[in-house]
Design a protein around this motif. Structure first.
Motif, mmCIF file in Angstrom:
data_model
loop_
_atom_site.group_PDB
_atom_site.id
_atom_site.type_symbol
_atom_site.label_atom_id
_atom_site.label_comp_id
_atom_site.label_asym_id
_atom_site.label_seq_id
_atom_site.Cartn_x
_atom_site.Cartn_y
_atom_site.Cartn_z
ATOM 1 N N ARG A 1 -28.419 -3.738 28.502
ATOM 2 C CA ARG A 1 -29.179 -4.695 29.313
ATOM 3 C C ARG A 1 -29.020 -4.346 30.791
ATOM 4 N NH1 ARG A 1 -28.236 -9.760 31.768
ATOM 5 N NH2 ARG A 1 -26.027 -9.637 31.187
ATOM 6 N N VAL A 2 -30.130 -4.257 31.507
ATOM 7 C CA VAL A 2 -30.091 -3.969 32.938
ATOM 8 C C VAL A 2 -29.555 -5.203 33.668
ATOM 9 C CG1 VAL A 2 -31.463 -3.450 34.987
ATOM 10 C CG2 VAL A 2 -31.957 -2.295 32.826
ATOM 11 N N VAL A 3 -28.452 -5.028 34.386
ATOM 12 C CA VAL A 3 -27.869 -6.144 35.139
ATOM 13 C C VAL A 3 -28.064 -5.964 36.640
ATOM 14 C CG1 VAL A 3 -26.215 -6.739 33.353
ATOM 15 C CG2 VAL A 3 -25.583 -5.052 35.091
ATOM 16 N N HIS A 4 -28.495 -4.773 37.057
ATOM 17 C CA HIS A 4 -28.821 -4.564 38.468
ATOM 18 C C HIS A 4 -29.752 -3.367 38.584
ATOM 19 C CE1 HIS A 4 -28.085 -5.018 42.829
ATOM 20 N NE2 HIS A 4 -28.327 -3.715 42.852
ATOM 21 N N ALA A 5 -30.832 -3.541 39.309
ATOM 22 C CA ALA A 5 -31.759 -2.444 39.603
ATOM 23 C C ALA A 5 -32.421 -2.759 40.939
ATOM 24 C CB ALA A 5 -32.808 -2.290 38.508
ATOM 25 N N ALA A 6 -32.144 -1.934 41.934
ATOM 26 C CA ALA A 6 -32.684 -2.213 43.265
ATOM 27 C C ALA A 6 -32.715 -0.936 44.080
ATOM 28 C CB ALA A 6 -31.835 -3.269 43.978
ATOM 29 N N GLY A 7 -33.594 -0.929 45.074
ATOM 30 C CA GLY A 7 -33.700 0.197 45.987
ATOM 31 C C GLY A 7 -33.263 -0.199 47.375
ATOM 32 N N TYR A 8 -32.697 0.757 48.098
ATOM 33 C CA TYR A 8 -32.207 0.540 49.460
ATOM 34 C C TYR A 8 -32.662 1.718 50.305
ATOM 35 C CZ TYR A 8 -29.219 -2.391 46.552
ATOM 36 O OH TYR A 8 -28.760 -3.294 45.605
ATOM 37 N N GLY A 9 -33.594 1.482 51.219
ATOM 38 C CA GLY A 9 -34.127 2.553 52.033
ATOM 39 C C GLY A 9 -35.547 2.913 51.637
ATOM 40 N N MET A 10 -36.028 4.053 52.143
ATOM 41 C CA MET A 10 -37.428 4.418 52.049
ATOM 42 C C MET A 10 -37.673 5.577 51.072
ATOM 43 S SD MET A 10 -38.814 2.297 54.130
ATOM 44 C CE MET A 10 -38.196 1.138 55.357
ATOM 45 N N ALA A 11 -38.692 5.416 50.249
ATOM 46 C CA ALA A 11 -39.163 6.520 49.411
ATOM 47 C C ALA A 11 -40.031 7.475 50.220
ATOM 48 C CB ALA A 11 -39.949 5.973 48.219
ATOM 49 N N ASP A 12 -40.715 6.939 51.230
ATOM 50 C CA ASP A 12 -41.577 7.721 52.125
ATOM 51 C C ASP A 12 -41.320 7.208 53.534
ATOM 52 O OD1 ASP A 12 -43.626 8.795 53.684
ATOM 53 O OD2 ASP A 12 -45.089 8.725 52.067
ATOM 54 N N VAL A 13 -40.628 8.005 54.336
ATOM 55 C CA VAL A 13 -40.236 7.551 55.666
ATOM 56 C C VAL A 13 -41.448 7.351 56.564
ATOM 57 C CG1 VAL A 13 -38.943 8.192 57.738
ATOM 58 C CG2 VAL A 13 -37.958 8.611 55.475
ATOM 59 N N ALA A 14 -42.429 8.261 56.477
ATOM 60 C CA ALA A 14 -43.582 8.190 57.374
ATOM 61 C C ALA A 14 -44.384 6.914 57.169
ATOM 62 C CB ALA A 14 -44.464 9.411 57.182
ATOM 63 N N SER A 15 -44.605 6.534 55.915
ATOM 64 C CA SER A 15 -45.388 5.330 55.631
ATOM 65 C C SER A 15 -44.524 4.092 55.457
ATOM 66 C CB SER A 15 -46.215 5.538 54.360
ATOM 67 O OG SER A 15 -45.373 5.602 53.209
ATOM 68 N N ARG B 1 -47.682 10.076 41.063
ATOM 69 C CA ARG B 1 -48.024 8.958 41.934
ATOM 70 C C ARG B 1 -46.750 8.263 42.438
ATOM 71 N NH1 ARG B 1 -52.303 5.500 42.942
ATOM 72 N NH2 ARG B 1 -51.734 3.311 43.315
ATOM 73 N N ASP B 2 -46.660 8.078 43.737
ATOM 74 C CA ASP B 2 -45.565 7.360 44.395
ATOM 75 C C ASP B 2 -44.205 8.036 44.243
ATOM 76 O OD1 ASP B 2 -47.295 5.408 45.339
ATOM 77 O OD2 ASP B 2 -47.040 4.125 43.591
ATOM 78 N N LEU B 3 -44.180 9.324 43.857
ATOM 79 C CA LEU B 3 -42.918 10.045 43.779
ATOM 80 C C LEU B 3 -42.218 10.011 45.135
ATOM 81 C CD1 LEU B 3 -40.996 12.015 42.228
ATOM 82 C CD2 LEU B 3 -42.406 13.879 43.111
ATOM 83 N N ALA B 4 -40.930 9.701 45.115
ATOM 84 C CA ALA B 4 -40.167 9.684 46.360
ATOM 85 C C ALA B 4 -40.159 11.069 46.988
ATOM 86 C CB ALA B 4 -38.740 9.223 46.098
ATOM 87 N N HIS B 5 -40.357 11.135 48.293
ATOM 88 C CA HIS B 5 -40.120 12.369 49.030
ATOM 89 C C HIS B 5 -38.613 12.524 49.195
ATOM 90 C CE1 HIS B 5 -44.299 13.194 50.129
ATOM 91 N NE2 HIS B 5 -44.435 11.910 50.400
ATOM 92 N N SER B 6 -38.160 13.763 49.341
ATOM 93 C CA SER B 6 -36.739 13.966 49.625
ATOM 94 C C SER B 6 -36.595 14.593 50.997
ATOM 95 C CB SER B 6 -36.082 14.818 48.548
ATOM 96 O OG SER B 6 -36.509 16.167 48.607
ATOM 97 N N TYR B 7 -35.437 14.330 51.635
ATOM 98 C CA TYR B 7 -35.282 14.636 53.057
ATOM 99 C C TYR B 7 -33.911 15.221 53.371
ATOM 100 C CZ TYR B 7 -39.214 11.348 53.559
ATOM 101 O OH TYR B 7 -40.421 10.697 53.450
ATOM 102 N N THR B 8 -33.870 15.902 54.515
ATOM 103 C CA THR B 8 -32.616 16.249 55.158
ATOM 104 C C THR B 8 -32.753 15.899 56.626
ATOM 105 O OG1 THR B 8 -30.965 17.997 55.482
ATOM 106 C CG2 THR B 8 -33.271 18.621 55.769
ATOM 107 N N CYS B 9 -31.647 15.707 57.307
ATOM 108 C CA CYS B 9 -31.688 15.406 58.731
ATOM 109 C C CYS B 9 -31.734 16.719 59.490
ATOM 110 C CB CYS B 9 -30.460 14.588 59.145
ATOM 111 S SG CYS B 9 -30.509 14.067 60.872
ATOM 112 N N GLY B 10 -32.884 17.011 60.101
ATOM 113 C CA GLY B 10 -33.070 18.254 60.838
ATOM 114 C C GLY B 10 -33.364 17.987 62.297
ATOM 115 N N ARG B 11 -33.749 19.033 62.990
ATOM 116 C CA ARG B 11 -34.094 18.866 64.398
ATOM 117 C C ARG B 11 -35.282 17.924 64.542
ATOM 118 N NH1 ARG B 11 -33.791 25.018 66.943
ATOM 119 N NH2 ARG B 11 -31.535 25.349 66.589
ATOM 120 N N GLY B 12 -35.134 16.930 65.335
ATOM 121 C CA GLY B 12 -36.232 16.002 65.579
ATOM 122 C C GLY B 12 -36.277 14.835 64.610
#
Length: 477
Positions: free
Chosen positions: A58-72, A239-250
């Motif tokens: 049984r799912v007792v917790h399911a939640a997201g924290y942060g952005m799947a798409d930072v630009a939008s 559809r709606d696949l999360a983008h993945s990121y790294t912290c780069g210049r800018g």
């Protein structure tokens, strides 16, 4: 799109295991603790983490924290698709178990019987070797990257103008078959992605259908996983696949491209928290194969000399404070994932992150999440008492592990170390001469005094590749 400035997410202070606050049993209260734990990711305008907890199906917790798409600024939700990276291996392993139940193959079958190109150099490799990492293969990702700088320049934002050849599954298999083995099958153990790529190819040959079709019809559909699939390199982006990121210049930089999209088995599964809740519910109920057959996936393999390798079929097998643990990590593009399963209390914890920088926190945050649900049953290490002068002699800054090193100080009668991720650990001495982290008991520290006056600090945590990971830093007198 304009890049968003990177903002670090620092976890909240670690709740000590010696806290006098009584543990809560209410499911809603535990969920609020998880929310507080991941609040720093929810508060920033950057990639984040999806968190799933399943208790006895049984799912007792399911939640997201942060952005799947930072630009939008599209948020992570339980329905956001993520690339599972090496969590895909547990699904590949179960596909082999399912096919074995149907009589389509046997674990002791020669791989060359299904993939004749491997007969010359790998005649003794069996199907079980593919899943246990005992086949002696070179990792196909490392092999590909070693071909030259252009082949090593990924993951990156997009294909770009300097694209390298993107090998098909068949081309990759032919190339790997020509490589000499690292060691004879069953003699050694080395984590590699090649075995699971070959396992997917074996499933195709033995079943007569594509690996994607076999998984979809025999695992995903029976489990009710309607939002899960394998990456289709020739089709549109899910559809709606999360983008993945790294912290780069800018700011935040996309990591959405790799030339190895056509290889399945080791990576390649796309799923959501909701669907993974159904997957682990199916495992808890042994709904896909009978319990005795499913247990094959959670049973350690052995080398020819009889040594256990603590690895099953896509699962690292171990123990957490007296509890049996099945675990695995995932790393692909900018995705950093982890799955922890504790069969006795029936708790599964999954973290899916689209932030490459989550690597240094992945194990810690998974354990801290699991601890919210497991703490009543943990068997803590035996604690020792050390005099104040002994603690003071260990304080100082230990060089290594990053520009700040590992500062160690005495605070309120205990050693406190700041690790490179920026979080502090309160160290509790044990009767075996080590220190455990108060609140992250899986993580240990050891101080070693050398004759030349150097003191070494060794940090150890459970690894997700079948071994304990450790780092050593030094302080000179």
């Amino acid at each position: 799109p304009a890049q968003q400035a990177c903002e670090a997410a620092t976890p909240p202070p670690i709740a000590p295991s010696t806290s006098a606050t009584p543990p809560v049993a209410d499911a809603a209260a535990r969920s609020r603790e998880v929310d507080a734990l991941f609040a720093p990711w929810a508060a920033r305008a950057g990639p984040g983490v999806g968190v799933l907890v399943v208790h006895r199906g049984r799912v007792v917790h399911a939640a997201g924290y942060g952005m799947a798409d930072v630009a939008s600024r599209r948020p992570i939700t339980p329905r956001t698709p993520f690339e599972l990276a090496s969590l895909s291996k547990q699904i590949t392993g179960m596909a082999v178990v399912h096919l074995a139940r149907q009589g389509g193959l046997h674990y002791r079958d020669s791989v060359a019987a299904y993939l004749p190109a491997f007969r010359a150099r790998y005649p003794g490799v069996q199907v079980r070797d593919l899943l246990n990492h005992t086949g002696g293969f070179y990792d196909y990702i490392a092999w590909f990257r070693a071909r030259g700088p252009a082949y090593d320049a990924f993951p990156r934002t997009e294909r770009g103008t300097e694209a390298v050849h993107e090998p098909t599954m068949a081309e990759m298999l032919d190339s790997l078959a020509a490589q000499p083995p690292r060691f004879p099958p069953g003699v050694g153990w080395a984590y590699d992605n090649t075995g699971y790529l070959l396992a997917a190819a074996v499933v195709e040959k033995a079943s007569g259908v594509s690996f994607a079709e076999y998984v979809r019809n025999n695992l995903f559909r029976p489990a009710g996983m309607t939002a899960s699939s394998l990456v289709d390199p020739y089709g549109p982006r899910p559809r709606d696949l999360a983008h993945s990121y790294t912290c780069g210049r800018g700011g935040w930089q996309l990591l959405d491209y790799t030339p190895l999209e056509r290889q399945m088995g080791a990576v390649g599964v796309v799923s959501t928290l909701e669907d993974l809740g159904r997957w682990y519910a199916a495992l808890d109920a042994s709904a896909l194969v009978p319990p005795a057959l499913q247990q094959e996936a959670f049973t350690t393999g052995y080398l020819q000399g009889g040594q256990p390798i603590d690895y099953g079929f896509g699962w690292v097998l171990g123990n957490t404070m007296g509890m049996e643990r099945q675990a695995h990590g995932g790393w692909w593009k900018g995705f950093r994932n982890i799955s922890l399963r504790f069969p006795q209390p029936g708790i599964t914890v999954v973290l899916l992150s689209n932030d490459a920088g989550f690597s240094s926190l992945r194990n810690e945050m998974a354990y801290r999440t699991a601890r919210i649900y497991l703490r009543d049953g943990l068997r803590l290490p035996a604690v020792a008492a050390l005099p104040a002068d002994s603690l003071a002699r260990l304080a100082g800054t230990y060089a290594g592990g990053g520009p700040r090193g590992y500062p160690v100080r005495v605070d309120a009668g205990a050693l406190v170390v700041t690790v490179p991720s920026g979080t502090e650990r309160r160290l509790i001495p044990t009767t075996d001469g080590e220190f455990f982290v108060d609140g992250i008991e899986e993580e240990r520290f050891r101080f070693v005094a050398d004759p030349d006056g150097t003191t070494r600090l060794i940090r150890m945590e459970f690894g997700l590749g079948g071994t304990v990971r450790s780092w050593t830093v030094t302080r000179r007198r």
